[in-house]
Design a protein around this motif. Structure first.
Motif, mmCIF file in Angstrom:
data_model
loop_
_atom_site.group_PDB
_atom_site.id
_atom_site.type_symbol
_atom_site.label_atom_id
_atom_site.label_comp_id
_atom_site.label_asym_id
_atom_site.label_seq_id
_atom_site.Cartn_x
_atom_site.Cartn_y
_atom_site.Cartn_z
ATOM 1 N N PHE A 220 0.831 -1.211 0.000
ATOM 2 C CA PHE A 220 0.000 0.000 0.000
ATOM 3 C C PHE A 220 0.864 1.259 0.000
ATOM 4 N N LYS A 221 1.944 1.227 0.764
ATOM 5 C CA LYS A 221 2.828 2.396 0.841
ATOM 6 C C LYS A 221 3.434 2.699 -0.524
ATOM 7 N N GLU A 222 3.890 1.647 -1.217
ATOM 8 C CA GLU A 222 4.448 1.845 -2.558
ATOM 9 C C GLU A 222 3.391 2.389 -3.518
ATOM 10 N N GLN A 223 2.170 1.894 -3.395
ATOM 11 C CA GLN A 223 1.078 2.370 -4.246
ATOM 12 C C GLN A 223 0.802 3.848 -3.984
ATOM 13 N N TYR A 224 0.712 4.234 -2.719
ATOM 14 C CA TYR A 224 0.442 5.632 -2.388
ATOM 15 C C TYR A 224 1.633 6.535 -2.734
ATOM 16 N N LEU A 225 2.847 6.009 -2.619
ATOM 17 C CA LEU A 225 4.024 6.793 -3.012
ATOM 18 C C LEU A 225 3.986 7.110 -4.506
ATOM 19 N N SER A 226 3.507 6.175 -5.302
ATOM 20 C CA SER A 226 3.411 6.443 -6.741
ATOM 21 C C SER A 226 2.400 7.558 -7.007
ATOM 22 N N TYR A 227 1.326 7.616 -6.205
ATOM 23 C CA TYR A 227 0.349 8.696 -6.354
ATOM 24 C C TYR A 227 0.933 10.034 -5.901
ATOM 25 N N ALA A 228 1.811 10.002 -4.895
ATOM 26 C CA ALA A 228 2.388 11.217 -4.314
ATOM 27 C C ALA A 228 3.723 11.576 -4.953
ATOM 28 N N ASN A 229 4.046 10.968 -6.081
ATOM 29 C CA ASN A 229 5.299 11.230 -6.797
ATOM 30 C C ASN A 229 6.536 11.024 -5.915
#
Length: 192
Positions: free
Chosen positions: A61-70
């Motif tokens: 989930f963290k990696e997924q959200y990091l991709s959204y947050a650049n």
């Protein structure tokens, strides 16, 4: 300092050493500091969710959200991610328990057929055991783990599609929900 060394080497030091080490020897150092089952993050209706599963899903989930947050970690809410991972695992565990209660599962023959029909395991239109073994090595699984994962995924898909495809909601209830979502209110503020 010299007098302290003499006391420690004497009978008093031996007594203190025995007093401090006895609880550690009886309980065990790991059990003493961890306080019990160290691998269980949560238990749902008797089924344990391991810390490894929780950490893996949290990382995903963290990696997924990091991709959204650049890639900006300061924009992430770690507590939210941890809670979302836990909620997801609890929901998944409850669904799997329900699927087991209902007897939703694939037979060994159905799983073999699914694997044999998978295009990534075929060579010249035939099932290739070498491609299958290469796949298992690449994902770090053995055949039994893959079969267990396929059974689990199928049970989850069957159970969740039942709820999604066949809702038990009347048209009146759907209209009421739509009306609530499109309702507008006017607010007037006056300050004195």
């Amino acid at each position: 300092m010299e007098s302290f060394r003499k006391v420690i080497k004497g009978w008093l030091g031996k007594v203190l050493l025995v007093l401090f080490l006895t609880p550690l020897a009886l309980v065990g150092i790991e059990g003493y500091f961890s306080g019990g089952n160290k691998d269980t993050a949560k238990t749902v209706n008797g089924t344990d969710i391991s810390k490894k599963e929780l950490e893996s899903l949290t990382k995903s989930f963290k990696e997924q959200y990091l991709s959204y947050a650049n890639g900006d970690e300061t924009l992430l809410n770690q507590a939210f991610i941890d809670q979302k991972a836990m909620d997801t695992l609890v929901a998944r565990t409850v669904l799997l328990q329900q699927a087991e209660n209902l007897g939703i599962s694939l037979s060994d023959q159905q799983i073999e057929q699914m694997i044999a029909q998978q295009p990534s395991f075929q060579q010249n239109g035939q099932f290739s055991n070498a491609l299958y073994e290469n796949y298992l090595r690449s994902v770090g699984m053995n055949s039994q783990q893959l079969i267990a994962n396929l059974r689990t995924d199928h049970a989850l898909k069957m159970l969740s599609s039942t709820f999604i495809d066949y809702p038990l909601v009347s048209k009146l209830e759907i209209q009421q929900i739509a009306d609530l979502q499109t309702e507008q209110r006017h607010v007037h503020i006056a300050s004195v």
